[in-house]
Scaffold this motif. Structure first.
Motif, short mmCIF file in Angstrom:
data_model
loop_
_atom_site.label_atom_id
_atom_site.label_comp_id
_atom_site.label_asym_id
_atom_site.label_seq_id
_atom_site.Cartn_x
_atom_site.Cartn_y
_atom_site.Cartn_z
N ASP A 51 -6.99 -6.72 -0.98
CA ASP A 51 -7.97 -7.57 -0.29
C ASP A 51 -8.47 -6.89 0.99
O ASP A 51 -9.65 -6.97 1.32
N ASP A 52 -7.54 -6.22 1.71
CA ASP A 52 -7.94 -5.54 2.94
C ASP A 52 -8.91 -4.39 2.64
O ASP A 52 -9.87 -4.17 3.39
N ARG A 53 -8.66 -3.65 1.56
CA ARG A 53 -9.56 -2.56 1.20
C ARG A 53 -10.95 -3.10 0.86
O ARG A 53 -11.97 -2.53 1.25
N THR A 54 -10.97 -4.22 0.14
CA THR A 54 -12.26 -4.84 -0.18
C THR A 54 -12.99 -5.28 1.07
O THR A 54 -14.20 -5.10 1.21
N GLN A 55 -12.22 -5.84 2.03
CA GLN A 55 -12.83 -6.29 3.27
C GLN A 55 -13.39 -5.13 4.08
O GLN A 55 -14.46 -5.24 4.69
N ARG A 65 -5.21 7.87 3.17
CA ARG A 65 -6.67 7.81 3.12
C ARG A 65 -7.14 6.57 2.37
O ARG A 65 -8.09 5.90 2.78
N ALA A 66 -6.47 6.28 1.25
CA ALA A 66 -6.87 5.10 0.47
C ALA A 66 -6.63 3.81 1.25
O ALA A 66 -7.32 2.82 1.01
N ALA A 67 -5.67 3.83 2.17
CA ALA A 67 -5.37 2.64 2.96
C ALA A 67 -6.26 2.52 4.19
O ALA A 67 -6.11 1.58 4.98
N GLY A 68 -7.18 3.47 4.40
CA GLY A 68 -8.13 3.35 5.50
C GLY A 68 -7.87 4.25 6.68
O GLY A 68 -8.42 4.00 7.77
N ALA A 69 -7.04 5.29 6.52
CA ALA A 69 -6.79 6.21 7.63
C ALA A 69 -8.09 6.91 8.02
O ALA A 69 -8.82 7.41 7.16
N THR A 85 16.41 17.18 5.15
CA THR A 85 17.55 18.08 5.39
C THR A 85 17.97 18.83 4.13
O THR A 85 18.57 19.90 4.21
N LYS A 86 17.65 18.28 2.95
CA LYS A 86 18.04 18.91 1.69
C LYS A 86 17.01 19.94 1.22
O LYS A 86 17.27 20.70 0.27
N GLY A 87 15.85 19.97 1.83
CA GLY A 87 14.82 20.90 1.41
C GLY A 87 14.23 20.56 0.05
O GLY A 87 13.81 21.45 -0.70
N THR A 88 14.18 19.27 -0.28
CA THR A 88 13.69 18.85 -1.60
C THR A 88 12.25 18.34 -1.58
O THR A 88 11.67 18.10 -2.64
N VAL A 89 11.70 18.13 -0.41
CA VAL A 89 10.32 17.63 -0.31
C VAL A 89 9.36 18.78 -0.55
O VAL A 89 9.42 19.82 0.12
N GLU A 90 8.45 18.59 -1.50
CA GLU A 90 7.51 19.64 -1.87
C GLU A 90 6.11 19.30 -1.38
O GLU A 90 5.83 18.18 -0.94
N ALA A 91 5.23 20.31 -1.48
CA ALA A 91 3.87 20.16 -0.95
C ALA A 91 3.12 19.01 -1.60
O ALA A 91 2.40 18.26 -0.93
N HIS A 92 3.27 18.85 -2.91
CA HIS A 92 2.50 17.80 -3.60
C HIS A 92 2.94 16.41 -3.16
O HIS A 92 2.15 15.46 -3.21
N MET A 93 4.19 16.28 -2.71
CA MET A 93 4.66 14.97 -2.22
C MET A 93 3.98 14.62 -0.90
O MET A 93 3.60 13.47 -0.67
N LEU A 94 3.83 15.61 -0.03
CA LEU A 94 3.12 15.37 1.22
C LEU A 94 1.64 15.10 0.96
O LEU A 94 1.02 14.28 1.65
N LEU A 95 1.07 15.77 -0.03
CA LEU A 95 -0.32 15.51 -0.39
C LEU A 95 -0.49 14.08 -0.90
O LEU A 95 -1.49 13.41 -0.59
N ASP A 96 0.48 13.59 -1.66
CA ASP A 96 0.43 12.19 -2.12
C ASP A 96 0.44 11.24 -0.93
O ASP A 96 -0.26 10.21 -0.94
N ALA A 97 1.22 11.58 0.10
CA ALA A 97 1.24 10.74 1.30
C ALA A 97 -0.12 10.73 1.98
O ALA A 97 -0.61 9.68 2.41
#
Length: 279
Positions: A101-105, A180-184, A163-175
């Motif tokens: 609803d917020d995106r529509t608004q 952006r979709a939420a209005g950033a 700390t485990k070094g498991t976060v990859e580039a595509h995960m940050l891109l998803d964030a």
């Protein structure tokens, strides 16, 4: 010669009828012992098995099997995609609906702003001055989106401790895409401004990430300007960014703030081929 002088066998042949009556014919031999007569069901089974399959029938059967298998895979994938929502709590579903609803608004507000600008241009006594004022305001807005000017305003800070070094580039891109979709309206990651053409890649041994060629290391700190009431729920929806990162044993914290400063700048890039079509 008289009848008395006729040979006996000739007289006998002449006196016998031309055809032997049906009752004097020899009956047909009955079915041999040990071969009982088959029932209708047994005859049907013998006609169906072994099956006589032609090449055309085999091709059609294979095509039907492939079609059925494809439909089954599609249904299974759709079920997996909806499993997160089916297992969500009622308050999570309400939050997702509120976000939609917020995106529509936001889209309605943007439409209204454009209509107001049009009306101001049409009704202003000094249309040239009004057009200049709107052009300056539009340049400022585009400068924020392009990263050529600093910006400040309400928003959130998201910190990802890996700390485990498991976060990859595509995960940050998803964030980034979720924000952006939420209005950033402006995003900065570890001192690197995120713009429309930003790309993220693995760097070195894969335990660090590059943003537009700039290497960054964990913890990853997102500074985001936008409506906090939209940004934070978008990250915490079931199956969303926070849950995905936590599955990778990363720690994620999201904090709201009335003042977020995004001051990393990008140099204005002159297009190589595109030129303004305005006179």
């Amino acid at each position: 010669m008289g009848e008395k002088d006729e040979a006996p066998e000739n007289r006998l042949r002449r006196e016998l009828p031309a055809e032997v009556p049906a009752q004097t014919r020899r009956p047909e031999a009955p079915e041999q012992a040990g071969e009982p007569e088959l029932t209708g069901r047994q005859r049907l089974a013998q006609g169906l098995w072994p099956p006589r399959v032609t090449r055309a029938q085999l091709i059609v059967a294979l095509l039907l099997f492939g079609l059925g298998f494809g439909l089954a895979v599609q249904v299974a994938s759709n079920s997996d995609g909806d499993s997160a929502l089916r297992g969500a709590r009622q308050e999570d579903l309400v939050r997702i609906l509120d976000e939609l609803d917020d995106r529509t608004q936001r889209l309605e507000d943007e439409k209204q702003d454009l209509e107001e600008q049009r009306d101001e241009l049409e009704n202003s006594s000094d249309q040239a001055e009004e057009a200049r004022r709107q052009r300056i305001e539009k340049e400022r807005q585009l400068g924020i989106l392009a990263g050529t000017v600093a910006a400040q305003g309400p928003g959130i800070t998201m910190t990802i401790d890996d700390t485990k070094g498991t976060v990859e580039a595509h995960m940050l891109l998803d964030a980034v895409q979720e924000l952006r979709a939420a209005g950033a309206e402006a995003i900065q990651v570890n001192g690197v401004r995120v713009v429309a053409g930003t790309y993220l890649t693995a760097s070195g041994s894969g335990k660090s990430v590059s943003v537009d060629g700039n290497k960054i290391n964990a913890p990853y700190r997102f500074q985001v300007i936008g409506k906090p009431q939209d940004l934070e729920p978008a990250l915490n929806i079931p199956g969303g960014v926070v849950q995905m990162l936590e599955k990778e044993q990363a720690t994620v914290t999201v904090e709201r703030s009335d003042k977020i400063v995004v001051d990393a700048l990008r140099a204005a890039k002159r297009p190589d081929y595109a030129r303004s079509s305005s006179p």
